[in-house]
Each structure stands twice: as structure tokens, then as C-alpha cells.
Design a protein around this motif. Structure first.
Motif, PDB file in Angstrom:
ATOM      1  N   LEU A  23      51.905  52.462  70.284  1.00 14.11           N
ATOM      2  CA  LEU A  23      50.645  51.725  70.160  1.00 14.11           C
ATOM      3  C   LEU A  23      49.482  52.537  70.718  1.00 14.11           C
ATOM      4  N   LYS A  24      49.719  53.185  71.849  1.00 11.71           N
ATOM      5  CA  LYS A  24      48.674  53.994  72.477  1.00 11.71           C
ATOM      6  C   LYS A  24      48.260  55.141  71.556  1.00 11.71           C
ATOM      7  N   SER A  25      49.251  55.780  70.934  1.00 13.00           N
ATOM      8  CA  SER A  25      48.954  56.883  70.016  1.00 13.00           C
ATOM      9  C   SER A  25      48.156  56.406  68.806  1.00 13.00           C
ATOM     10  N   GLN A  26      48.552  55.228  68.287  1.00 16.40           N
ATOM     11  CA  GLN A  26      47.828  54.665  67.140  1.00 16.40           C
ATOM     12  C   GLN A  26      46.362  54.393  67.489  1.00 16.40           C
ATOM     13  N   LEU A  27      46.139  53.803  68.671  1.00 18.85           N
ATOM     14  CA  LEU A  27      44.781  53.472  69.090  1.00 18.85           C
ATOM     15  C   LEU A  27      43.951  54.731  69.317  1.00 18.85           C
ATOM     16  N   GLU A  28      44.563  55.748  69.938  1.00 17.00           N
ATOM     17  CA  GLU A  28      43.840  56.995  70.184  1.00 17.00           C
ATOM     18  C   GLU A  28      43.470  57.674  68.872  1.00 17.00           C
ATOM     19  N   ASP A  29      44.409  57.661  67.916  1.00 17.93           N
ATOM     20  CA  ASP A  29      44.154  58.276  66.612  1.00 17.93           C
ATOM     21  C   ASP A  29      43.038  57.537  65.873  1.00 17.93           C
ATOM     22  N   LEU A  30      43.118  56.205  65.879  1.00 19.92           N
ATOM     23  CA  LEU A  30      42.082  55.406  65.208  1.00 19.92           C
ATOM     24  C   LEU A  30      40.736  55.567  65.909  1.00 19.92           C
ATOM     25  N   GLY A  31      40.755  55.676  67.236  1.00 18.21           N
ATOM     26  CA  GLY A  31      39.521  55.860  67.993  1.00 18.21           C
ATOM     27  C   GLY A  31      38.842  57.166  67.642  1.00 18.21           C
ATOM     28  N   THR A  32      39.647  58.217  67.492  1.00 18.49           N
ATOM     29  CA  THR A  32      39.101  59.527  67.108  1.00 18.49           C
ATOM     30  C   THR A  32      38.500  59.474  65.713  1.00 18.49           C
ATOM     31  N   LYS A  33      39.225  58.846  64.782  1.00 23.80           N
ATOM     32  CA  LYS A  33      38.737  58.736  63.403  1.00 23.80           C
ATOM     33  C   LYS A  33      37.467  57.884  63.335  1.00 23.80           C
ATOM     34  N   LEU A  34      37.414  56.821  64.140  1.00 25.09           N
ATOM     35  CA  LEU A  34      36.222  55.982  64.161  1.00 25.09           C
ATOM     36  C   LEU A  34      35.023  56.765  64.684  1.00 25.09           C
ATOM     37  N   ALA A  35      35.230  57.532  65.762  1.00 25.77           N
ATOM     38  CA  ALA A  35      34.147  58.342  66.325  1.00 25.77           C
ATOM     39  C   ALA A  35      33.658  59.366  65.303  1.00 25.77           C
ATOM     40  N   ASP A  36      34.600  59.990  64.590  1.00 24.29           N
ATOM     41  CA  ASP A  36      34.218  60.973  63.558  1.00 24.29           C
ATOM     42  C   ASP A  36      33.400  60.307  62.454  1.00 24.29           C
ATOM     43  N   SER A  37      33.840  59.114  62.031  1.00 22.13           N
ATOM     44  CA  SER A  37      33.119  58.383  60.977  1.00 22.13           C
ATOM     45  C   SER A  37      31.719  58.001  61.438  1.00 22.13           C
ATOM     46  N   MET A  38      31.611  57.552  62.693  1.00 29.75           N
ATOM     47  CA  MET A  38      30.304  57.173  63.234  1.00 29.75           C
ATOM     48  C   MET A  38      29.378  58.381  63.310  1.00 29.75           C
ATOM     49  N   ASN A  39      29.894  59.501  63.821  1.00 32.19           N
ATOM     50  CA  ASN A  39      29.074  60.709  63.950  1.00 32.19           C
ATOM     51  C   ASN A  39      28.588  61.199  62.591  1.00 32.19           C
ATOM     52  N   ALA A  40      29.495  61.169  61.604  1.00 33.54           N
ATOM     53  CA  ALA A  40      29.130  61.617  60.257  1.00 33.54           C
ATOM     54  C   ALA A  40      28.069  60.697  59.649  1.00 33.54           C
ATOM     55  N   ALA A  41      28.223  59.405  59.893  1.00 37.49           N
ATOM     56  CA  ALA A  41      27.285  58.435  59.320  1.00 37.49           C
ATOM     57  C   ALA A  41      25.897  58.542  59.949  1.00 37.49           C
ATOM     58  N   LEU A  42      25.853  58.901  61.223  1.00 40.04           N
ATOM     59  CA  LEU A  42      24.584  58.909  61.946  1.00 40.04           C
ATOM     60  C   LEU A  42      23.865  60.259  61.909  1.00 40.04           C
ATOM     61  N   GLU A  43      24.464  61.228  61.255  1.00 39.44           N
ATOM     62  CA  GLU A  43      23.842  62.553  61.166  1.00 39.44           C
ATOM     63  C   GLU A  43      22.461  62.482  60.519  1.00 39.44           C
ATOM     64  N   ASP A  44      22.340  61.644  59.485  1.00 42.12           N
ATOM     65  CA  ASP A  44      21.050  61.513  58.805  1.00 42.12           C
ATOM     66  C   ASP A  44      20.333  60.206  59.194  1.00 42.12           C
ATOM     67  N   ASN A  57      36.522  49.435  58.363  1.00 50.22           N
ATOM     68  CA  ASN A  57      37.975  49.515  58.212  1.00 50.22           C
ATOM     69  C   ASN A  57      38.631  50.059  59.472  1.00 50.22           C
ATOM     70  N   ARG A  58      38.023  51.112  60.047  1.00 54.33           N
ATOM     71  CA  ARG A  58      38.560  51.688  61.295  1.00 54.33           C
ATOM     72  C   ARG A  58      38.520  50.646  62.419  1.00 54.33           C
ATOM     73  N   GLN A  59      37.392  49.947  62.509  1.00 58.57           N
ATOM     74  CA  GLN A  59      37.253  48.928  63.559  1.00 58.57           C
ATOM     75  C   GLN A  59      38.269  47.809  63.374  1.00 58.57           C
ATOM     76  N   ASN A  60      38.483  47.412  62.133  1.00 54.82           N
ATOM     77  CA  ASN A  60      39.450  46.340  61.854  1.00 54.82           C
ATOM     78  C   ASN A  60      40.866  46.754  62.218  1.00 54.82           C
ATOM     79  N   GLN A  61      41.203  48.018  61.961  1.00 52.47           N
ATOM     80  CA  GLN A  61      42.540  48.507  62.305  1.00 52.47           C
ATOM     81  C   GLN A  61      42.750  48.491  63.815  1.00 52.47           C
ATOM     82  N   ILE A  62      41.711  48.886  64.550  1.00 47.76           N
ATOM     83  CA  ILE A  62      41.797  48.848  66.009  1.00 47.76           C
ATOM     84  C   ILE A  62      41.897  47.404  66.493  1.00 47.76           C
ATOM     85  N   SER A  63      41.082  46.533  65.898  1.00 51.54           N
ATOM     86  CA  SER A  63      41.093  45.117  66.289  1.00 51.54           C
ATOM     87  C   SER A  63      42.441  44.467  66.019  1.00 51.54           C
ATOM     88  N   ASP A  64      43.091  44.845  64.920  1.00 51.70           N
ATOM     89  CA  ASP A  64      44.406  44.282  64.596  1.00 51.70           C
ATOM     90  C   ASP A  64      45.405  44.547  65.723  1.00 51.70           C
TER      91      ASP A  64
END
Length: 205
Positions: A23-44, A57-64
Motif C-alpha cells: 500500500l505504501k509503495s502504491q501511494l508513493e508511486d501515485l503521489g509521484t505521478k500526481l506531482a508530475d501531472s500537477m507540475n506539467a499542468a502548471l508550466e503554462d 484520476n490520480r487524486q481519486n486513486q489515492i483517495s480510494d
């Protein structure tokens, strides 16, 4: 630690370690992907609809995962109360003490749902402000979140009612069994039916 405390220091925790490690690995992986998605989205400085969907979708997976853990903890707290008070003599004082413990449990669970609703509306406010969703989509998603919130709160109310009826039925099963309605079900279920019937006939009972 809990397992060893309850069953002894020799208890095998390998399965627990593996499960929670996963579970910890899943959350860490999703957290990294969410951060990457946020950074990419906020570049512009603009979150596009596709980027908003990806982030959501990333947030929902973490929330689940976190909701599953929180729900399991709440379930366990109810079970612990049942085990703790099962078979105990029930009188006015002990019942009041049980209610106080129950209210602490309910307050903690309710806070979890309050925080989840606040988080969800925060997400939606940001998406609306950045025009990643339309006003119509915003209203629909807020309504969905609100319905989910009240569904959880109502479910909690039902659980508290059921818990109390089970406690009373267990403590006074012999006395109640002879005076309950002649219907199928446990003493607790019959008691619930009798109370519902009484309140329909006399709401101020």
C-alpha cells in the motif's frame, strides 16, 4: 506492534509487513505521478481539460486507498467497542458511558468526511477558476460530492442506531425475546421494527 502485543512477541508479521508495504509503495508511486501531472499542468499556468482529468484520476486513486484504510479503521473501532462492552451489565450509567465513547468515534469519522468534502470542493474551485471545467460541470460535481457526503453521514447514523440496538438486545435478550413482534429476525432486528412501528404511530413517543 499491535499483533505482537495481542498474541505474543513470536507473532509472524511478514504478511502484514508485505501488505502495508505494498500500500505504501502504491501511494508513493501515485503521489509521484500526481506531482508530475500537477507540475506539467502548471508550466503554462493553465490547466487544460485533459490535464484536469488526469490530475483528478490520480487524486481519486489515492483517495480510494486512503478511504479504504480510514473505513477499515472506523469499522474496527465499532467492533472494538462491541467486544469491549459485550456481555457487560447494561444500566443507565454504563449505557451513558458507552454513548460517550460512541460519540467520540462518530466525531472522528465525521471529521474524515468533512475533510474529504472540503478537499473535493477545493479541487473543483481550482478547476473552475482555471476554466478546466464549465460552470455546469462544476455544479454537477459539487452535487455528486455533496450527495456522497450525506450518504456517508446517514450511513454512520444507521450504524450508531444498529450498534445501540445490538447492545440492548444482547444485554436484555431474555427479557425482550418474549415481548418482541412475531416476525422473522434477531432480537435486535425485531427491536428495530418495534421502535419504527411505535414512532410511526406516535412520532412524539
Amino acid at each position: 506492534v499491535a499483533l505482537k502485543l495481542l498474541t505474543g512477541e513470536e507473532a509472524d508479521t511478514a504478511n502484514l509487513d508485505s501488505y502495508y508495504g505494498s500500500l505504501k509503495s502504491q501511494l508513493e508511486d501515485l503521489g509521484t505521478k500526481l506531482a508530475d501531472s500537477m507540475n506539467a499542468a502548471l508550466e503554462d499556468s493553465i490547466i487544460t481539460p485533459d490535464e484536469a482529468i488526469d490530475i483528478e484520476n490520480r487524486q481519486n486513486q489515492i483517495s480510494d486507498i486512503t478511504n479504504k484504510l480510514a473505513d477499515a479503521k472506523t469499522d474496527a473501532a465499532f467492533q472494538t467497542l462491541q467486544i469491549k462492552h459485550k456481555g457487560a451489565a447494561l444500566n443507565v450509567d454504563s449505557f451513558n458511558a458507552l454513548q460517550e465513547e460512541l460519540q467520540v468515534l462518530v466525531a472522528s469519522a465525521s471529521e474524515q468526511y468533512d475533510n474529504a468534502l472540503t478537499m473535493r470542493i477545493t479541487d473543483l474551485n481550482l478547476q473552475l477558476e482555471d476554466k478546466a471545467i464549465t460552470e455546469e460541470e462544476y455544479q454537477k460535481k459539487v452535487e455528486e460530492a455533496t450527495k456522497g457526503y450525506y450518504a456517508n453521514i446517514n450511513e454512520m447514523d444507521v450504524r450508531v442506531r444498529t450498534f445501540n440496538l445490538d447492545s440492548i438486545a444482547t444485554a436484555f435478550e431474555e427479557q425482550l425475546s418474549d415481548i418482541m413482534p412475531d416476525i422473522e429476525g434477531t432480537v435486535s432486528e425485531k427491536l428495530s421494527h418495534a421502535l419504527d412501528d411505535a414512532m410511526i404511530k406516535n412520532p412524539n413517543i
